[in-house]
Design an enzyme around this catalytic site. Structure first.
Site, PDB file in Angstrom:
ATOM      1  N   CYS A  47     -12.767  25.361  23.102  1.00 62.15           N
ATOM      2  CA  CYS A  47     -12.886  23.939  23.438  1.00 62.15           C
ATOM      3  C   CYS A  47     -13.928  23.781  24.544  1.00 62.15           C
ATOM      4  CB  CYS A  47     -11.542  23.400  23.927  1.00 62.15           C
ATOM      5  SG  CYS A  47     -11.647  21.686  24.484  1.00 62.15           S
ATOM      6  N   SER A  76       8.172  23.533  24.781  1.00 65.70           N
ATOM      7  CA  SER A  76       7.198  22.824  23.951  1.00 65.70           C
ATOM      8  C   SER A  76       7.549  22.839  22.465  1.00 65.70           C
ATOM      9  CB  SER A  76       5.802  23.398  24.188  1.00 65.70           C
ATOM     10  OG  SER A  76       5.831  24.797  24.073  1.00 65.70           O
ATOM     11  N   CYS A 132      -7.006  18.928  33.498  1.00 67.04           N
ATOM     12  CA  CYS A 132      -6.687  18.111  34.672  1.00 67.04           C
ATOM     13  C   CYS A 132      -5.869  16.879  34.313  1.00 67.04           C
ATOM     14  CB  CYS A 132      -7.964  17.589  35.343  1.00 67.04           C
ATOM     15  SG  CYS A 132      -9.193  18.832  35.662  1.00 67.04           S
ATOM     16  N   CYS A 188     -10.586  14.642  17.553  1.00 74.15           N
ATOM     17  CA  CYS A 188     -11.406  15.833  17.784  1.00 74.15           C
ATOM     18  C   CYS A 188     -10.584  17.005  17.268  1.00 74.15           C
ATOM     19  CB  CYS A 188     -11.701  16.032  19.268  1.00 74.15           C
ATOM     20  SG  CYS A 188     -12.555  17.606  19.569  1.00 74.15           S
ATOM     21  N   CYS A 207     -11.366  22.663  17.872  1.00 68.45           N
ATOM     22  CA  CYS A 207     -10.807  24.009  18.062  1.00 68.45           C
ATOM     23  C   CYS A 207     -10.211  24.557  16.767  1.00 68.45           C
ATOM     24  CB  CYS A 207      -9.786  24.019  19.199  1.00 68.45           C
ATOM     25  SG  CYS A 207      -8.403  22.908  18.972  1.00 68.45           S
ATOM     26  N   ASP A 223       7.084  27.203  17.373  1.00 64.41           N
ATOM     27  CA  ASP A 223       6.331  27.001  18.617  1.00 64.41           C
ATOM     28  C   ASP A 223       5.140  26.094  18.344  1.00 64.41           C
ATOM     29  OD1 ASP A 223       5.705  27.137  21.282  1.00 64.41           O
ATOM     30  OD2 ASP A 223       5.142  29.240  21.294  1.00 64.41           O
ATOM     31  N   ASP A 224       4.490  25.640  19.439  1.00 64.88           N
ATOM     32  CA  ASP A 224       3.393  24.688  19.262  1.00 64.88           C
ATOM     33  C   ASP A 224       2.093  25.358  18.884  1.00 64.88           C
ATOM     34  OD1 ASP A 224       1.779  25.105  22.007  1.00 64.88           O
ATOM     35  OD2 ASP A 224       3.925  25.201  22.365  1.00 64.88           O
ATOM     36  N   CYS A 264      -8.442  14.091  21.283  1.00 59.91           N
ATOM     37  CA  CYS A 264      -8.078  15.509  21.133  1.00 59.91           C
ATOM     38  C   CYS A 264      -6.717  15.657  20.442  1.00 59.91           C
ATOM     39  CB  CYS A 264      -8.016  16.112  22.527  1.00 59.91           C
ATOM     40  SG  CYS A 264      -7.223  17.711  22.626  1.00 59.91           S
TER      41      CYS A 264
HETATM   42  P1  AMP Z   1      -0.888  32.800  23.892  1.00 58.37           P
HETATM   43  O1  AMP Z   1      -0.937  32.741  22.398  1.00 58.37           O
HETATM   44  O2  AMP Z   1      -0.137  33.976  24.412  1.00 58.37           O
HETATM   45  O3  AMP Z   1      -2.267  32.764  24.475  1.00 58.37           O
HETATM   46  O4  AMP Z   1      -0.113  31.544  24.456  1.00 58.37           O
HETATM   47  C1  AMP Z   1       0.153  30.450  23.670  1.00 58.37           C
HETATM   48  C2  AMP Z   1       1.136  29.562  24.374  1.00 58.37           C
HETATM   49  O5  AMP Z   1       0.572  29.078  25.586  1.00 58.37           O
HETATM   50  C3  AMP Z   1       1.436  28.342  23.523  1.00 58.37           C
HETATM   51  O6  AMP Z   1       2.617  28.519  22.805  1.00 58.37           O
HETATM   52  C4  AMP Z   1       1.550  27.210  24.508  1.00 58.37           C
HETATM   53  O7  AMP Z   1       2.896  27.020  24.857  1.00 58.37           O
HETATM   54  C5  AMP Z   1       0.738  27.671  25.690  1.00 58.37           C
HETATM   55  N1  AMP Z   1      -0.607  27.084  25.662  1.00 58.37           N
HETATM   56  C6  AMP Z   1      -1.373  26.812  24.612  1.00 58.37           C
HETATM   57  N2  AMP Z   1      -2.557  26.301  24.994  1.00 58.37           N
HETATM   58  C7  AMP Z   1      -2.542  26.226  26.311  1.00 58.37           C
HETATM   59  C8  AMP Z   1      -3.444  25.769  27.286  1.00 58.37           C
HETATM   60  N3  AMP Z   1      -4.622  25.277  26.947  1.00 58.37           N
HETATM   61  N4  AMP Z   1      -3.079  25.840  28.568  1.00 58.37           N
HETATM   62  C9  AMP Z   1      -1.904  26.355  28.913  1.00 58.37           C
HETATM   63  N5  AMP Z   1      -0.989  26.802  28.040  1.00 58.37           N
HETATM   64  C10 AMP Z   1      -1.292  26.748  26.754  1.00 58.37           C
END
Ligand code: AMP
Length: 490
Positions: free
Chosen positions: A396, A297, A14, A447, A450, A359-360, A250
């Site tokens: 989490c 991202s 949120c 934190c 995860c 990627d993140d 976090c």
């Molecule tokens: P996936 O591995 O297919 O579940 O998706 C991972 C991607 O979703 C990541 O590269 C992020 O860009 C995005 N992501 C990661 N965590 C979240 C989250 N908590 N909520 C929404 N998108 C997320």
């Protein structure tokens, strides 16, 4: 009947907001502020506004601009506002979960917006029911709101202190009373909350600093863990609600969740993400022709990787601006389609190239697998995947949707196996140390649950059990009754 076993409290993400603007319409500022927090929740949005005597509320399902139009804002007159955006991946996509929560109290109408998750919902609820309280929903936010409301006659400081004494877990909260705006942050400080100025004599509270600039606000400071801010016609005052035993912001907010143009712990997230990319380049070197980000991202980290490695940055795909996060699709098949609907490869940039794909994070692994496949189909000869989040192995409990342990790709297999599973030539994750160093802080300030399984607020067995096994099932879990504490449908 409220069924606590089928609770959606583990799944909320949120954004929260508060506006105190004696000379401007708070609804309009709140509306644009919520736009800036849209990334924190796309399922529902709401604003409660007070004109000094009466509190009015509008909330609904969907994006901020689907819930509000010009006329709706006109129906919310007043100078104090409290707002919320909410997102959940579950079937419990219902108006009754939308916030702010609105309730009657001995001191008038009150609206509350909550970001985070409590971990002692069940105990609190049982205690409060034994004291004669009746609940309208299974939501942890309602429990938090009730504790606050029951103690509000003692004054805001005492009411917040009582919430902090009883509620365990993550909560960044904004509260609106007819004449006051209050914000507070849990004693561990897991979710962010910032207070700032709005023009000459106004104030704002928001989850992230990015909400301030579009409405002409200026962030002053992040609330400390356990701290509260109270704003009324006398101005703003800070007070301590509870002593912080352990500060644990976090880390995933820094890696992915918060917007890159926000600052946390006094650090620009864009720059922190660039440094994560640079750390990743030093931890996982590889020969390649181009560094390609997964938009949006992955962009700052890919730039950081490119600068540190000397390998050129090149866009390798284009993202549709109008399809929202793939995560929003509730089942696996739709999530897989979602990636293709969202991203299109730039074949001319990729053909014959050894690609470093940045990627993140990898959560379930669906997104990365699809993108790697797309890179190869577009002519890439090698795809080296580099991820700025350390492997996500644990769910989490504090307000980020990380899926249950059974769904987390890095919990199910080794990095080598996962690399094969997603079809990558190589796979490299940034270490926890590398990510923390990039933010410029030390490990004990975060934190890391995860990634490490070290939960800064111990998670009760009944909660961890369900989240460590299968994802819980969701459905209708509460009926709305009309008591003194009223959840209003609009
Ligand atoms: P996936 O591995 O297919 O579940 O998706 C991972 C991607 O979703 C990541 O590269 C992020 O860009 C995005 N992501 C990661 N965590 C979240 C989250 N908590 N909520 C929404 N998108 C997320």
């Amino acid at each position: 009947m409220v069924d606590l076993e089928r609770d959606d409290r583990l799944k909320e993400e949120c954004g929260v907001l508060g506006v105190y603007s004696p000379n401007q319409e708070a609804a309009r500022i709140g509306f644009f502020g919520l736009f800036a927090l849209q990334h924190r929740g796309q399922e529902s949005a709401g604003l409660a506004v007070s004109d000094g005597t009466k509190v009015r509320l509008r909330r609904g399902m969907g994006l901020v601009n689907q819930v509000f139009n010009e006329a709706d804002l006109g129906d919310l007159p007043g100078h104090i506002a409290c707002g919320h955006t909410r997102y959940s991946t579950t079937g419990a996509s219902e108006i009754r979960n939308a916030q702010p929560i609105f309730c009657q109290s001995q001191v008038g109408e009150i609206a509350i917006a909550h970001n985070g998750n409590l971990i002692n919902t069940r105990e609190l609820r049982e205690e409060m029911e034994a004291d004669g309280e009746h609940f309208d929903s299974s939501s942890d936010s309602e429990i938090l709101a009730r504790i606050f409301v029951l103690n509000m006659h003692l004054g805001p400081e005492a009411a917040v202190a009582e919430v902090m004494r009883r509620a365990k877990g993550a909560y960044s909260v904004t509260v609106l009373t007819p004449r006051m705006l209050i914000g507070f942050r849990d004693p561990t400080g897991i979710r962010p909350l910032v207070v700032g100025k709005l023009g000459e004599d106004g104030y704002m509270i928001a989850s992230e600093t990015c909400a301030f600039h579009p409405v002409g606000g200026t962030p002053i400071q992040e609330l400390e863990p356990g701290e509260m801010v109270i704003i009324d016609h006398n101005g703003m005052r800070l007070a301590c609600g509870a002593k912080s035993e352990r500060k644990a912001m976090c880390l995933f907010e820094f890696i992915y969740f918060a917007r890159p143009d926000s600052a946390m712990y006094g650090t620009s997230l864009y720059s922190a993400r660039e440094r994560m990319g640079a750390e990743l380049a030093s931890e996982h070197k590889v020969e390649a022709d181009i560094v390609v980000p997964v938009p949006d991202s992955g962009i700052p980290a890919a730039l950081g990787y490119s600068a540190a490695s000397g390998i050129p940055f090149r866009e390798g795909m284009v993202k549709s601006r109008y399809i929202h996060r793939t995560f929003i699709a509730p089942d696996q098949r739709m999530r897989e389609l979602g990636v293709r609907m969202k991203l299109t490869a730039l074949e001319d940039h990729l053909r014959g190239k050894r690609v470093i794909l940045v990627d993140d994070s990898i959560v379930r692994g669906t997104t990365t697998k699809q993108i790697v496949k797309m890179m190869f189909e577009s002519g890439a000869t090698e795809v080296h995947v580099r991820i700025t989040a350390p492997p996500i192995k644990f769910p989490c409990f504090y307000g980020i949707d990380m899926a249950s342990k059974g769904e987390l790709a890095a919990a199910k297999m080794s990095i080598e196996e996962l690399g094969k599973e997603i079809g990558a030539t190589t796979l490299g994750y940034l270490s926890i140390e590398g990510a923390v160093k990039a933010v410029g802080k030390t490990k004990d300030q975060f934190c890391l649950a995860c990634f490490s399984g070290d939960y800064p607020i111990p998670v009760p067995n009944n909660l961890s059990k369900s989240a460590f096994d299968e994802p819980p099932e969701f459905g209708e879990i509460a009926t709305i009754s009309h008591g003194q504490f009223k959840l209003i449908e609009m």
